[in-house]
Design an enzyme around this catalytic site. Sequence first.
Site, PDB file in Angstrom:
ATOM      1  N   VAL A  72       0.836  -1.198   0.000  1.00  0.00           N
ATOM      2  CA  VAL A  72       0.000   0.000   0.000  1.00  0.00           C
ATOM      3  C   VAL A  72       0.872   1.251   0.000  1.00  0.00           C
ATOM      4  CG1 VAL A  72      -0.219   0.030   2.525  1.00  0.00           C
ATOM      5  CG2 VAL A  72      -1.950   1.168   1.128  1.00  0.00           C
ATOM      6  N   CYS A  73       0.424   2.260  -0.744  1.00  0.00           N
ATOM      7  CA  CYS A  73       1.084   3.573  -0.770  1.00  0.00           C
ATOM      8  C   CYS A  73      -0.013   4.631  -0.678  1.00  0.00           C
ATOM      9  CB  CYS A  73       1.929   3.738  -2.034  1.00  0.00           C
ATOM     10  SG  CYS A  73       0.952   3.734  -3.551  1.00  0.00           S
ATOM     11  N   ALA A  74       0.311   5.865  -1.019  1.00  0.00           N
ATOM     12  CA  ALA A  74      -0.675   6.944  -0.886  1.00  0.00           C
ATOM     13  C   ALA A  74      -1.800   6.833  -1.907  1.00  0.00           C
ATOM     14  CB  ALA A  74       0.010   8.301  -1.002  1.00  0.00           C
ATOM     15  N   GLY A  76      -1.583   4.410  -4.945  1.00  0.00           N
ATOM     16  CA  GLY A  76      -1.647   3.167  -5.707  1.00  0.00           C
ATOM     17  C   GLY A  76      -0.582   3.014  -6.769  1.00  0.00           C
ATOM     18  N   MET A 101      -4.058   4.660   0.043  1.00  0.00           N
ATOM     19  CA  MET A 101      -4.700   5.187   1.242  1.00  0.00           C
ATOM     20  C   MET A 101      -5.824   6.170   0.906  1.00  0.00           C
ATOM     21  SD  MET A 101      -3.399   3.567   3.765  1.00  0.00           S
ATOM     22  CE  MET A 101      -3.958   4.487   5.214  1.00  0.00           C
TER      23      MET A 101
END
Length: 376
Positions: A72-74, A76, A101
């Site tokens: 997961v990142c900010a 995608g 997120m």
Amino acid sequence: MTVKNMTVKEITNKVLNNEELFLLDVRTEDAYQDWKIEGENFSYLNVPYFDLLDGVEEIADQLPKDKEIAVVCAKGGSSQMVAEMLVEEGFENVYSVEGGMKAWSEHLEPIKVNDLKDGGELYQFVRIGKGCLSYMVVSNGEAAIIDSTRMTDVYVDFAKELGVKITNVFDTHLHADHISGGRKIAEQTGATYWLPPEDAGEVTFDYQPLRDGDQVTVGNTNIDIHALYSPGHTKGSTSFVLDDQYLMTGDILFIDSIGRPDLAGKADDWVMDLRETLYTRYKELSDELIVLPAHFMIMDELNEDGTVAEKLGTLFEKNHGLNIDDQEEFRKMVTENLPPQPNAYQEIRETNMGKISPDNEEQREMEIGPNRCAVR
């Protein structure tokens, strides 16, 4: 190389079903410490994306071979690249969290709370990544929405699926931690939009005032308005008793904590009003009422069925914020024990007043981060 995606709805189902998942969060350490995806049986590793640009060999021994790994990142993008590197390294059950997120912040999961006495139904919409709770009351072809988020299509589409018309939309108070979709839903559907007049002094739009003792009928179901003027969280924070079974507390009372009175800069002025509401006015209500708040703080507050709800009598026994006899101790807890204020809360309040009209992307950015409506 195609990497499999995992949607935030799929992760939500894992949270609600207590399933296992390993999350590799590739945001910065600060962002991760501030706010992350949480689940009772989730495991975590936080390694910033920039530390992985040369490859994932150095973290390979910290990752499980026998569990699903969700990166997961900010938004995608970075997670997709890291997931590809992991697949190249020989990991098989690797997924990139679609939308990152940002998507986690916006996902709404409708969960049925119960049937109502007249044959109607009550739904709780759990915004699992942000801790927001909103509601739909359905009765005899009509629906009312309480404390909606800005993801208005979810409510409108859900009402269409149920074949009901949205006739009333309520905000229990002027929200400061998230942007309300109430006014927009009312405009889309022709519903009446209700707001406490004590919170509406600076709004730029028309609304129906929520007044103490009002009773709004949705289909065959009664919503009794308990306008708790100057109660603490905001000046007009309002509670509803629904169907003689449920107490909708807005941001006054949560399952594991109580509302904070400082988001309008009035903590010292309003702290005793908050105490009056919690310790006197709520005491006059039936212990059998089931409390349905507008937020939850931690995943432990979710019941086995995914709802956030508890009897008022149980909260008077177990909620620390309801069991402080000494007034000065209560004042100190409420004014000195506060988490950081929500990101962009002033801009959120101004948006909810109609003073500013940020675009969708700006609204997303304003809301990013954890729920911070409670006294710790």
